[in-house]
Enzyme design. Sequence first.
Site, PDB file in Angstrom:
ATOM      1  N   LEU A  63       0.842  -1.197   0.000  1.00 28.76           N
ATOM      2  CA  LEU A  63       0.000   0.000   0.000  1.00 28.76           C
ATOM      3  C   LEU A  63       0.878   1.247   0.000  1.00 28.76           C
ATOM      4  O   LEU A  63       2.095   1.155   0.180  1.00 28.76           O
ATOM      5  CB  LEU A  63      -0.922  -0.045   1.227  1.00 28.76           C
ATOM      6  CG  LEU A  63      -1.897  -1.244   1.231  1.00 28.76           C
ATOM      7  CD1 LEU A  63      -2.589  -1.398   2.576  1.00 28.76           C
ATOM      8  CD2 LEU A  63      -2.921  -1.109   0.112  1.00 28.76           C
ATOM      9  N   PRO A  64       0.306   2.440  -0.205  1.00 28.18           N
ATOM     10  CA  PRO A  64       1.152   3.639  -0.316  1.00 28.18           C
ATOM     11  C   PRO A  64       1.991   3.925   0.928  1.00 28.18           C
ATOM     12  O   PRO A  64       3.187   4.190   0.826  1.00 28.18           O
ATOM     13  CB  PRO A  64       0.144   4.762  -0.585  1.00 28.18           C
ATOM     14  CG  PRO A  64      -1.049   4.080  -1.168  1.00 28.18           C
ATOM     15  CD  PRO A  64      -1.098   2.727  -0.531  1.00 28.18           C
ATOM     16  N   LYS A 166      15.180   1.240   3.534  1.00 29.21           N
ATOM     17  CA  LYS A 166      14.522   1.582   2.264  1.00 29.21           C
ATOM     18  C   LYS A 166      14.444   3.105   2.080  1.00 29.21           C
ATOM     19  O   LYS A 166      14.822   3.651   1.042  1.00 29.21           O
ATOM     20  CB  LYS A 166      13.114   0.966   2.232  1.00 29.21           C
ATOM     21  CG  LYS A 166      12.203   1.477   1.135  1.00 29.21           C
ATOM     22  CD  LYS A 166      12.672   1.085  -0.245  1.00 29.21           C
ATOM     23  CE  LYS A 166      11.901   1.846  -1.316  1.00 29.21           C
ATOM     24  NZ  LYS A 166      12.409   1.602  -2.648  1.00 29.21           N
ATOM     25  N   LYS A 235       7.451  11.083   0.314  1.00 29.30           N
ATOM     26  CA  LYS A 235       7.058  10.396   1.560  1.00 29.30           C
ATOM     27  C   LYS A 235       8.252   9.660   2.160  1.00 29.30           C
ATOM     28  O   LYS A 235       8.512   9.738   3.366  1.00 29.30           O
ATOM     29  CB  LYS A 235       5.913   9.429   1.224  1.00 29.30           C
ATOM     30  CG  LYS A 235       5.484   8.461   2.283  1.00 29.30           C
ATOM     31  CD  LYS A 235       5.958   7.041   2.056  1.00 29.30           C
ATOM     32  CE  LYS A 235       5.596   6.441   0.725  1.00 29.30           C
ATOM     33  NZ  LYS A 235       6.127   5.110   0.503  1.00 29.30           N
TER      34      LYS A 235
HETATM   35  P1  NDP Z   1       0.208   2.616  -6.454  1.00 30.30           P
HETATM   36  O1  NDP Z   1      -0.249   3.995  -6.204  1.00 30.30           O
HETATM   37  O2  NDP Z   1       0.366   2.145  -7.855  1.00 30.30           O
HETATM   38  O3  NDP Z   1      -0.766   1.565  -5.720  1.00 30.30           O
HETATM   39  C1  NDP Z   1      -1.203   1.802  -4.412  1.00 30.30           C
HETATM   40  C2  NDP Z   1      -2.124   0.680  -3.971  1.00 30.30           C
HETATM   41  O4  NDP Z   1      -2.627   0.989  -2.681  1.00 30.30           O
HETATM   42  C3  NDP Z   1      -3.343   0.485  -4.862  1.00 30.30           C
HETATM   43  O5  NDP Z   1      -3.697  -0.871  -4.857  1.00 30.30           O
HETATM   44  C4  NDP Z   1      -4.386   1.325  -4.150  1.00 30.30           C
HETATM   45  O6  NDP Z   1      -5.711   0.952  -4.437  1.00 30.30           O
HETATM   46  C5  NDP Z   1      -4.054   1.007  -2.723  1.00 30.30           C
HETATM   47  N1  NDP Z   1      -4.585   2.006  -1.797  1.00 30.30           N
HETATM   48  C6  NDP Z   1      -4.357   3.339  -1.803  1.00 30.30           C
HETATM   49  N2  NDP Z   1      -4.995   3.932  -0.775  1.00 30.30           N
HETATM   50  C7  NDP Z   1      -5.654   2.948  -0.119  1.00 30.30           C
HETATM   51  C8  NDP Z   1      -6.477   2.916   1.033  1.00 30.30           C
HETATM   52  N3  NDP Z   1      -6.774   4.037   1.732  1.00 30.30           N
HETATM   53  N4  NDP Z   1      -6.996   1.722   1.423  1.00 30.30           N
HETATM   54  C9  NDP Z   1      -6.699   0.605   0.746  1.00 30.30           C
HETATM   55  N5  NDP Z   1      -5.927   0.541  -0.355  1.00 30.30           N
HETATM   56  C10 NDP Z   1      -5.399   1.716  -0.766  1.00 30.30           C
HETATM   57  O7  NDP Z   1       1.568   2.452  -5.638  1.00 30.30           O
HETATM   58  P2  NDP Z   1       2.834   1.545  -5.956  1.00 30.30           P
HETATM   59  O8  NDP Z   1       2.390   0.148  -6.188  1.00 30.30           O
HETATM   60  O9  NDP Z   1       3.700   2.235  -6.937  1.00 30.30           O
HETATM   61  O10 NDP Z   1       3.606   1.655  -4.547  1.00 30.30           O
HETATM   62  C11 NDP Z   1       3.216   0.890  -3.415  1.00 30.30           C
HETATM   63  C12 NDP Z   1       4.325   1.016  -2.378  1.00 30.30           C
HETATM   64  O11 NDP Z   1       5.545   0.523  -2.951  1.00 30.30           O
HETATM   65  C13 NDP Z   1       4.608   2.451  -1.931  1.00 30.30           C
HETATM   66  O12 NDP Z   1       4.907   2.454  -0.569  1.00 30.30           O
HETATM   67  C14 NDP Z   1       5.833   2.857  -2.760  1.00 30.30           C
HETATM   68  O13 NDP Z   1       6.600   3.840  -2.112  1.00 30.30           O
HETATM   69  C15 NDP Z   1       6.553   1.510  -2.863  1.00 30.30           C
HETATM   70  N6  NDP Z   1       7.438   1.350  -4.015  1.00 30.30           N
HETATM   71  C16 NDP Z   1       7.034   1.707  -5.284  1.00 30.30           C
HETATM   72  C17 NDP Z   1       7.900   1.552  -6.358  1.00 30.30           C
HETATM   73  C18 NDP Z   1       7.503   1.970  -7.748  1.00 30.30           C
HETATM   74  O14 NDP Z   1       8.398   2.053  -8.620  1.00 30.30           O
HETATM   75  N7  NDP Z   1       6.234   2.228  -8.033  1.00 30.30           N
HETATM   76  C19 NDP Z   1       9.253   1.001  -6.186  1.00 30.30           C
HETATM   77  C20 NDP Z   1       9.550   0.589  -4.832  1.00 30.30           C
HETATM   78  C21 NDP Z   1       8.676   0.782  -3.799  1.00 30.30           C
HETATM   79  P3  NDP Z   1      -6.507   1.578  -5.686  1.00 30.30           P
HETATM   80  O15 NDP Z   1      -6.222   0.666  -6.837  1.00 30.30           O
HETATM   81  O16 NDP Z   1      -7.910   1.566  -5.245  1.00 30.30           O
HETATM   82  O17 NDP Z   1      -5.984   2.975  -5.907  1.00 30.30           O
END
Ligand code: NDP
Length: 290
Positions: A63-64, A166, A235
């Site tokens: 999750l975020p 991280k 963040k």
């Molecule tokens: P995304 O924004 O693509 O996805 C976020 C996910 O969290 C979605 O499934 C979203 O659901 C869900 N979500 C958001 N808010 C809520 C909530 N209030 N309740 C439940 N579910 C929620 O993010 P990423 O996959 O890119 O990133 C996820 C994590 O990984 C973060 O912490 C990021 O820092 C880390 N990360 C990301 C990288 C990247 O290159 N993208 C690389 C390394 C780490 P919905 O589909 O409904 O929006």
Amino acid sequence: MKIAFIGLGAMGFPMARHLSKHHELTVWNRTREKAERHAREHGTRLAGELAECAAAEVVITMLPTSREVDEVVDKLLADLRPGTLWIDATSGDPNASRLTAVRLATKGVGFVDAPVTGAVVGAENATLTIMVGGSPEGFARAEPILQFCGKKIIHVGPVGAGHAIKVLTNSIMGATVWITSECLLLAKRFGIDMKTALEVTNAGSGRSNASENLLPMRLIEGKWPLIFKLLHHDKDIRIAMSIAHQQHAATPMLALTQHLFTASLNELGDGADYIEVAKIVAKMNGASWE
Ligand code: NDP
């Protein structure tokens, strides 16, 4: 093994796909359509309700931030069974994860933080590096599962240590992107061709992932794809700053990087990619990369 995967975003969707080839996977996503698509395309089981995830032997969150993870823990805590392992792959806050681990322990549930690095391409290709914080027992249980998503799984210390390292490495990356952009802008203003400036940088001691892989496409070809949200990067750096505050540490470079990234986020908005901070570097100087 029965695994529940919660959060099918840019990273979670492909990670859950890899796991589904080896385990019995239940998926849940806030926006249900994504979970439906995952179930359709990869044969995973769609959780009708979030509460169904509590029946799994292993729960994985991607999750975020830790805030959303805590919201999910709140909803599942009452139904979790002793012996369950919770793996939080979110880039979260080490202090929050310590508290989460304590809450889960009251139900006999184990916890490891297991954030990842390697971007979406690493998630797609299962080549992520995964840094795990937790007990040796928690790591021993998590590692064979995480190996399907990454090529390097490292136990870095107790709960919270994965989240800490991280955000600290991402802060190094953020500062590097910024200073490299500043110096390349100066080279450009000096009249040095951008390709030449990058060629020299990458043949010398100033080279980095930013100069070798991330900036050339943007500064030379003008292509600015979204690979990692500035929102998430900011963040991470803010969490790193909170670690510095907590340790009463003097970290002026980190503080400056955080201010620059937060100001860039305020200027560019939630949809921006983190390398777009290079645009702010140019803007601060009344210049552009074109
Ligand atoms: P995304 O924004 O693509 O996805 C976020 C996910 O969290 C979605 O499934 C979203 O659901 C869900 N979500 C958001 N808010 C809520 C909530 N209030 N309740 C439940 N579910 C929620 O993010 P990423 O996959 O890119 O990133 C996820 C994590 O990984 C973060 O912490 C990021 O820092 C880390 N990360 C990301 C990288 C990247 O290159 N993208 C690389 C390394 C780490 P919905 O589909 O409904 O929006």
